[in-house]
Design a protein around this motif. Structure first.
Motif, mmCIF file in Angstrom:
data_model
loop_
_atom_site.group_PDB
_atom_site.id
_atom_site.type_symbol
_atom_site.label_atom_id
_atom_site.label_comp_id
_atom_site.label_asym_id
_atom_site.label_seq_id
_atom_site.Cartn_x
_atom_site.Cartn_y
_atom_site.Cartn_z
ATOM 1 N N GLU A 332 0.828 -1.204 0.000
ATOM 2 C CA GLU A 332 0.000 0.000 0.000
ATOM 3 C C GLU A 332 0.866 1.260 0.000
ATOM 4 O O GLU A 332 0.563 2.240 -0.691
ATOM 5 N N GLU A 333 1.945 1.227 0.779
ATOM 6 C CA GLU A 333 2.869 2.367 0.798
ATOM 7 C C GLU A 333 3.489 2.570 -0.580
ATOM 8 O O GLU A 333 3.605 3.712 -1.068
ATOM 9 N N LEU A 334 3.867 1.479 -1.217
ATOM 10 C CA LEU A 334 4.456 1.564 -2.558
ATOM 11 C C LEU A 334 3.458 2.125 -3.559
ATOM 12 O O LEU A 334 3.813 2.953 -4.414
ATOM 13 N N ASP A 335 2.208 1.692 -3.478
ATOM 14 C CA ASP A 335 1.200 2.192 -4.408
ATOM 15 C C ASP A 335 0.988 3.692 -4.241
ATOM 16 O O ASP A 335 0.765 4.415 -5.223
ATOM 17 N N GLN A 336 1.074 4.177 -3.005
ATOM 18 C CA GLN A 336 0.899 5.605 -2.753
ATOM 19 C C GLN A 336 2.082 6.422 -3.263
ATOM 20 O O GLN A 336 1.904 7.513 -3.816
ATOM 21 N N VAL A 337 3.293 5.901 -3.083
ATOM 22 C CA VAL A 337 4.502 6.661 -3.441
ATOM 23 C C VAL A 337 4.867 6.493 -4.915
ATOM 24 O O VAL A 337 5.190 7.469 -5.613
ATOM 25 N N VAL A 338 4.815 5.262 -5.402
ATOM 26 C CA VAL A 338 5.237 4.977 -6.785
ATOM 27 C C VAL A 338 4.070 5.098 -7.749
ATOM 28 O O VAL A 338 4.219 5.568 -8.879
ATOM 29 N N GLY A 339 2.885 4.689 -7.290
ATOM 30 C CA GLY A 339 1.725 4.670 -8.176
ATOM 31 C C GLY A 339 1.588 3.325 -8.858
ATOM 32 O O GLY A 339 2.519 2.516 -8.864
ATOM 33 N N LYS A 340 0.438 3.109 -9.453
ATOM 34 C CA LYS A 340 0.162 1.816 -10.092
ATOM 35 C C LYS A 340 0.449 1.819 -11.585
ATOM 36 O O LYS A 340 0.297 0.794 -12.244
ATOM 37 N N ASP A 341 0.827 2.963 -12.103
ATOM 38 C CA ASP A 341 1.102 3.055 -13.537
ATOM 39 C C ASP A 341 2.570 3.341 -13.811
ATOM 40 O O ASP A 341 2.926 3.810 -14.894
ATOM 41 N N SER A 342 3.419 3.089 -12.821
ATOM 42 C CA SER A 342 4.844 3.363 -12.974
ATOM 43 C C SER A 342 5.632 2.180 -12.420
ATOM 44 O O SER A 342 5.046 1.178 -11.997
ATOM 45 N N VAL A 343 6.946 2.295 -12.441
ATOM 46 C CA VAL A 343 7.810 1.265 -11.874
ATOM 47 C C VAL A 343 8.698 1.900 -10.810
ATOM 48 O O VAL A 343 8.929 3.108 -10.816
ATOM 49 N N VAL A 344 9.202 1.086 -9.912
ATOM 50 C CA VAL A 344 9.999 1.591 -8.801
ATOM 51 C C VAL A 344 11.344 2.103 -9.301
ATOM 52 O O VAL A 344 12.016 1.451 -10.119
ATOM 53 N N GLU A 345 11.735 3.256 -8.805
ATOM 54 C CA GLU A 345 13.074 3.789 -9.009
ATOM 55 C C GLU A 345 13.759 3.886 -7.643
ATOM 56 O O GLU A 345 13.096 3.952 -6.607
ATOM 57 N N GLU A 346 15.069 3.924 -7.644
ATOM 58 C CA GLU A 346 15.800 3.991 -6.388
ATOM 59 C C GLU A 346 15.494 5.279 -5.624
ATOM 60 O O GLU A 346 15.560 5.319 -4.385
ATOM 61 N N SER A 347 15.118 6.311 -6.344
ATOM 62 C CA SER A 347 14.803 7.590 -5.699
ATOM 63 C C SER A 347 13.559 7.493 -4.821
ATOM 64 O O SER A 347 13.327 8.353 -3.967
ATOM 65 N N HIS A 348 12.746 6.451 -5.013
ATOM 66 C CA HIS A 348 11.546 6.278 -4.196
ATOM 67 C C HIS A 348 11.868 5.758 -2.794
ATOM 68 O O HIS A 348 11.042 5.920 -1.881
ATOM 69 N N ILE A 349 13.021 5.143 -2.616
ATOM 70 C CA ILE A 349 13.277 4.371 -1.400
ATOM 71 C C ILE A 349 13.219 5.239 -0.146
ATOM 72 O O ILE A 349 12.643 4.834 0.872
ATOM 73 N N LEU A 350 13.769 6.432 -0.196
ATOM 74 C CA LEU A 350 13.769 7.300 0.981
ATOM 75 C C LEU A 350 12.365 7.777 1.352
ATOM 76 O O LEU A 350 12.148 8.278 2.458
ATOM 77 N N LYS A 351 11.411 7.606 0.456
ATOM 78 C CA LYS A 351 10.039 8.024 0.722
ATOM 79 C C LYS A 351 9.178 6.857 1.224
ATOM 80 O O LYS A 351 7.953 6.972 1.281
ATOM 81 N N LEU A 352 9.825 5.746 1.578
ATOM 82 C CA LEU A 352 9.120 4.536 1.996
ATOM 83 C C LEU A 352 9.532 4.153 3.418
ATOM 84 O O LEU A 352 10.267 3.190 3.642
ATOM 85 N N PRO A 353 9.079 4.905 4.424
ATOM 86 C CA PRO A 353 9.523 4.636 5.793
ATOM 87 C C PRO A 353 9.119 3.266 6.322
ATOM 88 O O PRO A 353 9.878 2.650 7.083
ATOM 89 N N PHE A 354 7.947 2.778 5.927
ATOM 90 C CA PHE A 354 7.542 1.463 6.441
ATOM 91 C C PHE A 354 8.440 0.366 5.864
ATOM 92 O O PHE A 354 8.851 -0.543 6.586
ATOM 93 N N LEU A 355 8.757 0.458 4.581
ATOM 94 C CA LEU A 355 9.664 -0.529 3.990
ATOM 95 C C LEU A 355 11.027 -0.457 4.665
ATOM 96 O O LEU A 355 11.662 -1.492 4.932
ATOM 97 N N GLY A 356 11.487 0.765 4.972
ATOM 98 C CA GLY A 356 12.756 0.903 5.690
ATOM 99 C C GLY A 356 12.701 0.236 7.046
ATOM 100 O O GLY A 356 13.672 -0.384 7.486
#
Length: 509
Positions: A332-356
């Motif tokens: 759910e965190e990934l869907d909010q930050v990355v979106g469902k129409d894109s792919v993960v980039e490394e720049s997203h990682i710092l915006k994912l506190p729960f994954l961290g």
């Protein structure tokens, strides 16, 4: 008369010296407590193969610092944040060396690498070469394209395997191996046999190397018997060295040939090219940088960076599959930050506190090196009121510290939430808090922390964003551990990926 007086004075002096020596010995700190063991061999043959849990059990009897007689060696085990700080921070200079096992001496080209080289000018030169040229932020930013290429290749492989069970750890090992070898010398481990087959072979070799490094070897505890190689451990390690050395020699030979064709000048294309120039010109006027150092550093990166990283990713996936609500929250965190129409980039990682927080919790329960790399005092020392003789093998049981109920609430529960909020924010990987230091601390802290953070975060984010995961029908998830110098799952994680977002494969090419 004078003779009698001198004799009495001499006897009196000897008596005073004997009394003073006896009192001094009484005042000298004792060795840490521990099991008595048997004559000659001590506790050597009573060691459990799972040393991290065995040492944790002994700590309940003998306390947070205890010693074991291991043949002619003394082992000292530390299971406390306060005492760890004494060793790794307060007396860092004394404990900055290694008691090099015979097999490490073999695989590390006579201990010529970062991990096993003694503290001193050569070690500082090697660490500077690695950190500045390969593991710095600027260097890692510069090769992000390689990480993206290999991660997207992994997604394509997994999409083609949808509906089929895949070995998650093996898949991620190939990806991490290709990232590292691309960064080192611009090549990957693919061959005529295919990506998965070659990766499987490399994984087996690396797994055996790390297993041999963690296996008690009689030659280490009875050095005079070293020539006999009673367990055949050194023979096995030599075979692994020969395999990697052949690869390194071929790559170095080809690269030197290209350099001669292209001539001098221009920026280095990769880390190997930089090291070859350094070997030719010299890293320091007083400290030679040799071809042995080149190969030893290649070995460090290939062996030290692959299995530790892929194992951490595998542990994270296993723990989240055990608790699907945690996986859903990360997605759910990934869907909010990355979106469902894109792919993960490394720049997203710092915006994912729960994954961290998930990654931190994985490294709390399953630190890559459960006993770190053992330390060795270069001179006699006193720690926690006990004498630690020069040359002892000192184990820091970070695995046990991370599971200590006096430090962690419900320590055996996988709960990423403990790393969120005001209290959770204080935990990091820098080794400043000795209640949580999965990468060690002090001057011998792991040099590859930044690389590991990026690879684990980027890999996990991509796997969770692109796929849902489930176990094959009828299978059960086993979280049992297998001890080695590197901690791994006893049973591989086999899971079935299902695309979540129905991306076209072109997005990943």
């Amino acid at each position: 008369m004078d003779f009698i007086l001198y004799s009495i004075a001499g006897l009196f002096s000897l008596l005073c010296f004997a009394i003073a020596s006896r009192r001094w010995r009484r005042r000298s700190p004792p060795l840490p407590p521990g099991p008595i063991g048997l004559p000659l061999v001590g506790s050597l043959f009573s060691l459990d193969p799972d040393l991290h849990t065995h040492f944790a059990s002994l700590a309940k009897t003998y306390g947070p610092i205890f010693s074991l007689k291991l043949g002619t060696k003394l082992g000292v085990v530390i299971t406390s944040p306060e005492i760890s700080k004494e060793v790794l921070r307060d007396q860092d200079a004394i404990f900055a060396n290694r008691d090099v096992p015979a097999v490490a001496h073999i695989i590390a080209y006579c201990a010529s690498d970062i991990v096993w080289t003694p503290d001193g000018p050569t070690w500082r030169m090697l660490r500077k070469v690695c950190v500045r040229e390969m593991l710095s932020k600027a260097s890692l930013d510069g090769v992000y394209g390689l990480r993206r290429r290999e991660m997207r290749a992994a997604v394509v492989d997994l999409k083609r395997s949808c509906g089929k069970a895949v070995d998650v750890g093996a898949q991620m090992f190939v990806t991490v191996m290709n990232v590292i070898t691309s960064t080192l010398w611009g090549g990957i481990v693919e061959g005529e046999e295919g990506r998965s087959t070659v990766g499987k072979e490399f994984r087996e070799v690396v797994a055996e190397i790390t297993e041999l490094l963690g296996q008690p070897n009689l030659c280490d505890f009875f050095p005079r018997l070293g020539w006999m190689d009673l367990q055949g451990i050194e023979k096995k390690m030599k075979r692994n060295l020969e395999r990697f050395d052949g690869i390194f020699k071929r790559i170095i030979y080809e690269r030197k040939g290209k350099q001669e064709e292209e001539g001098e000048g221009g920026k280095e294309k990769d880390f190997l090219e930089f090291m070859l120039r350094l070997e030719k010109e010299g890293a320091d006027a007083k400290i030679p940088f040799t071809m042995t150092h080149v190969k030893a550093l290649l070995m460090d990166m290939v062996v030290g960076g692959t299995e530790t990283t892929s194992n951490t990713i595998e542990w994270a996936m296993a723990e989240m599959m055990k608790k699907p609500e945690i996986m859903r929250k990360a997605q759910e965190e990934l869907d909010q930050v990355v979106g469902k129409d894109s792919v993960v980039e490394e720049s997203h990682i710092l915006k994912l506190p729960f994954l961290g927080a998930v990654i931190k919790e994985v490294l709390r329960l399953h630190p890559a090196l459960p006993l770190l790399v053992p330390h060795c005092p270069s001179s006699p020392s006193t720690v926690a009121g006990f004498s630690i003789p020069q040359g002892s093998r000192v184990f820091i049981n970070v695995w046990a510290i991370h599971r200590d109920p006096s430090i962690w609430e419900n320590p055996l529960e996988f709960n990423p939430e403990r790393f969120l909020g005001l209290d959770g924010g204080k935990w990091d990987y820098k080794g400043n808090d000795f209640s949580y230091f999965p990468f060690g601390s002090g001057r011998r802290i792991c040099a590859g922390i930044a690389m590991a953070e990026r690879m684990v975060g980027y890999s996990l984010a991509t796997l969770l964003h692109a796929f849902d995961w489930e176990l094959p029908s009828g299978s059960k998830l086993d979280l049992a551990e297998k001890f080695g110098i590197v901690l791994k799952k006893a049973e591989p994680l086999v899971a079935i990926p299902t695309p979540r977002l129905h991306h076209d494969l072109q997005l990943y090419t």
